[in-house]
Each structure stands twice: as structure tokens, then as C-alpha cells.
Design a protein around this motif. Structure first.
Motif, PDB file in Angstrom:
ATOM      1  N   LYS A 254     -23.821-116.260   4.464  1.00  0.00           N
ATOM      2  CA  LYS A 254     -22.643-115.478   4.070  1.00  0.00           C
ATOM      3  C   LYS A 254     -22.127-115.896   2.697  1.00  0.00           C
ATOM      4  CE  LYS A 254     -20.093-116.607   7.593  1.00  0.00           C
ATOM      5  NZ  LYS A 254     -21.014-117.600   8.173  1.00  0.00           N
ATOM      6  N   SER A 255     -21.885-117.193   2.514  1.00  0.00           N
ATOM      7  CA  SER A 255     -21.365-117.660   1.228  1.00  0.00           C
ATOM      8  C   SER A 255     -22.391-117.493   0.115  1.00  0.00           C
ATOM      9  CB  SER A 255     -20.928-119.123   1.334  1.00  0.00           C
ATOM     10  OG  SER A 255     -19.789-119.249   2.173  1.00  0.00           O
ATOM     11  N   THR A 256     -23.671-117.656   0.445  1.00  0.00           N
ATOM     12  CA  THR A 256     -24.728-117.423  -0.549  1.00  0.00           C
ATOM     13  C   THR A 256     -24.686-115.983  -1.028  1.00  0.00           C
ATOM     14  OG1 THR A 256     -26.204-119.144   0.313  1.00  0.00           O
ATOM     15  CG2 THR A 256     -27.224-117.342  -0.903  1.00  0.00           C
ATOM     16  N   LEU A 257     -24.566-115.037  -0.100  1.00  0.00           N
ATOM     17  CA  LEU A 257     -24.491-113.624  -0.476  1.00  0.00           C
ATOM     18  C   LEU A 257     -23.250-113.364  -1.319  1.00  0.00           C
ATOM     19  CD1 LEU A 257     -25.465-110.723  -0.363  1.00  0.00           C
ATOM     20  CD2 LEU A 257     -24.274-110.482   1.849  1.00  0.00           C
ATOM     21  N   MET A 258     -22.118-113.946  -0.935  1.00  0.00           N
ATOM     22  CA  MET A 258     -20.877-113.731  -1.686  1.00  0.00           C
ATOM     23  C   MET A 258     -21.027-114.217  -3.123  1.00  0.00           C
ATOM     24  SD  MET A 258     -17.762-112.542  -1.401  1.00  0.00           S
ATOM     25  CE  MET A 258     -16.898-112.697   0.156  1.00  0.00           C
ATOM     26  N   LYS A 259     -21.634-115.385  -3.314  1.00  0.00           N
ATOM     27  CA  LYS A 259     -21.819-115.922  -4.665  1.00  0.00           C
ATOM     28  C   LYS A 259     -22.750-115.031  -5.490  1.00  0.00           C
ATOM     29  CE  LYS A 259     -20.982-120.723  -3.298  1.00  0.00           C
ATOM     30  NZ  LYS A 259     -21.608-122.045  -3.039  1.00  0.00           N
ATOM     31  N   ILE A 260     -23.739-114.437  -4.842  1.00  0.00           N
ATOM     32  CA  ILE A 260     -24.632-113.512  -5.541  1.00  0.00           C
ATOM     33  C   ILE A 260     -23.882-112.238  -5.920  1.00  0.00           C
ATOM     34  CG2 ILE A 260     -26.666-112.025  -5.242  1.00  0.00           C
ATOM     35  CD1 ILE A 260     -27.892-114.304  -3.567  1.00  0.00           C
ATOM     36  N   LEU A 261     -23.048-111.738  -5.010  1.00  0.00           N
ATOM     37  CA  LEU A 261     -22.287-110.518  -5.284  1.00  0.00           C
ATOM     38  C   LEU A 261     -21.350-110.697  -6.473  1.00  0.00           C
ATOM     39  CD1 LEU A 261     -21.325-109.363  -1.670  1.00  0.00           C
ATOM     40  CD2 LEU A 261     -23.092-108.393  -3.153  1.00  0.00           C
TER      41      LEU A 261
END
Length: 225
Positions: free
Chosen positions: A65-72
Motif C-alpha cells: 500500500k505505502s509503496t503504491l502511494m509513494k509511486i503515485l
């Protein structure tokens, strides 16, 4: 069913989306050399946010989840895939990024300058945020003297300062008391009515009726719930 396979009732059409993630992949290296190997975390994530949409992103610890958020938000590069942003992004990370010796006012001034806001616009937005979240009495308090709950309010306030078209929130209400929790959702509803989009990451979602959609990260993919 993934976001890519979802029908109109499950996900916004990408042509009108304000934020789109297409085919996002990310792996991390695990183990000691020479036995290091890539471990996939995100496996072709598809996600889109429409104007005025409030979406919850849930998943187990380690689901990405946090990995995706940082990519977004652009803080981390994906191994594959693309992110398209249709407006200004506001980002509230799980761990506040603040300067211990600066006051709340000084943080707003600093972030306002970074956002390119005029001094008048920054002060006006700051006053509204203080009033909405109820921490104006800490305006001149250094952040190393704030409680965890007040620090969480500042963290959220900095993300809101420039009135972004898309607000990305990673566990935003951790540390909030119940009164602040309700104020948070009042702010989210105001943004929805103004056509602003909000993506909220959480380990689990309560008050599901407050969301337009819930998306789960499962086996590295975004699955509609």
C-alpha cells in the motif's frame, strides 16, 4: 476482478480520471549476496480516480500500500507501468516529514513557498486549516513540542494547504481523537463536493459508507471489493 477488468460501476473511466496508475510493478531485493533475489510487491496494479471520488485502499501489512502511494505521488520509481496526474497532488505520508525547530506557522510558510502560493493565499488557507482541524493555538509552537495527535493534524494540514485536486493520505487518522476523526471526514466531504479526489490508505476500513469505492491490494494487484 482487477481495476482493469472492472465495469463502469466499479471504477472511473480513465479518460476523465484525475489520477491513473497503469500496469504498476515494483520488486524489492531480498536476502544476502550472492543469494539475493527480487521479490515482487506490485504486479501490474491498475487504479484510477475520478473527480470528486473518495476511494479507500486496504490490504494486509506488506501488501504494498505505502509503496503504491509513494509511486503515485512520485516519491518512488516503479519498475514498470505509468502514472498520469491530472492536477496538483497533496500527499500526507504515514510518518510526518517536519523540521523539529520550526513552528506550525513556519511549516505552512515553507510549504506555501514550495507550492508557489502567494503569501496571502498561504495565510488564508492556513487559517482555514487551523479552524477546520482545531489546532490554531499551536500556531507558534515548535513541532518537537507537539503531541502526536497535533503533529498528525499538521501533517494533514500541509497536504491540504494548496487545495490539491488529488489528496493522497497514508493512514491519515492514526493518532486522531474521535472529535478530530469526525472533523477529518467533514473535510473529506467538503472536498468531494468541490470535485476534489481523495485516496485513503488504511489497514482496515470502518465507516465504509463514507467511501465511493474500496480497493484491496491482494497478491500485488488492485481488486475491487
Amino acid at each position: 476482478m482487477t481495476e482493469a477488468d472492472a465495469g463502469p460501476e466499479d471504477a472511473p473511466h480513465t479518460s476523465r480520471a484525475v489520477l491513473t496508475a497503469a500496469g504498476i510493478e515494483k520488486s524489492y531485493q531480498r536476502g544476502m549476496w550472492p543469494a539475493r533475489r527480487p521479490v515482487p510487491v506490485l504486479r501490474g496494479v491498475e487504479l484510477a480516480l475520478a473527480p470528486g471520488e473518495v476511494v479507500g485502499l486496504v490490504g494486509e501489512n506488506g501488501s504494498g500500500k505505502s509503496t503504491l502511494m509513494k509511486i503515485l505521488v512520485g516519491a518512488l520509481a516503479a519498475d514498470a507501468g505509468a502514472v498520469t496526474r491530472g492536477g496538483r497532488i497533496g500527499y500526507c505520508p504515514q510518518e510526518p516529514v517536519v523540521y523539529e525547530r520550526l513552528t506550525c506557522d513556519e511549516h505552512f510558510e515553507l510549504f506555501g513557498h514550495a507550492y508557489g502560493l502567494s503569501p496571502e493565499a498561504e495565510r488564508r488557507s492556513r487559517r482555514q486549516i487551523y479552524a477546520a482541524l482545531g489546532f490554531e493555538r499551536y500556531a507558534t509552537t515548535r513541532t518537537d513540542r507537539l503531541s502526536g495527535g497535533t503533529l498528525a493534524k499538521l501533517n494533514l494540514g500541509l497536504a491540504l494547504l494548496a487545495d490539491p485536486e488529488v489528496l493522497l493520505l497514508d493512514e491519515p487518522y492514526a493518532g486522531f481523537d474521535f472529535d478530530t476523526y469526525l472533523k477529518f471526514w467533514d473535510l473529506v466531504e467538503q472536498r468531494r463536493r468541490a470535485g476534489r479526489s481523495v485516496l485513503v490508505i488504511s489497514h482496515f476500513v470502518t465507516d465504509q459508507e463514507r467511501f465511493d469505492r474500496i480497493v484491496e491490494l491482494r497478491d500485488g494487484q488492485a481488486v475491487a471489493r
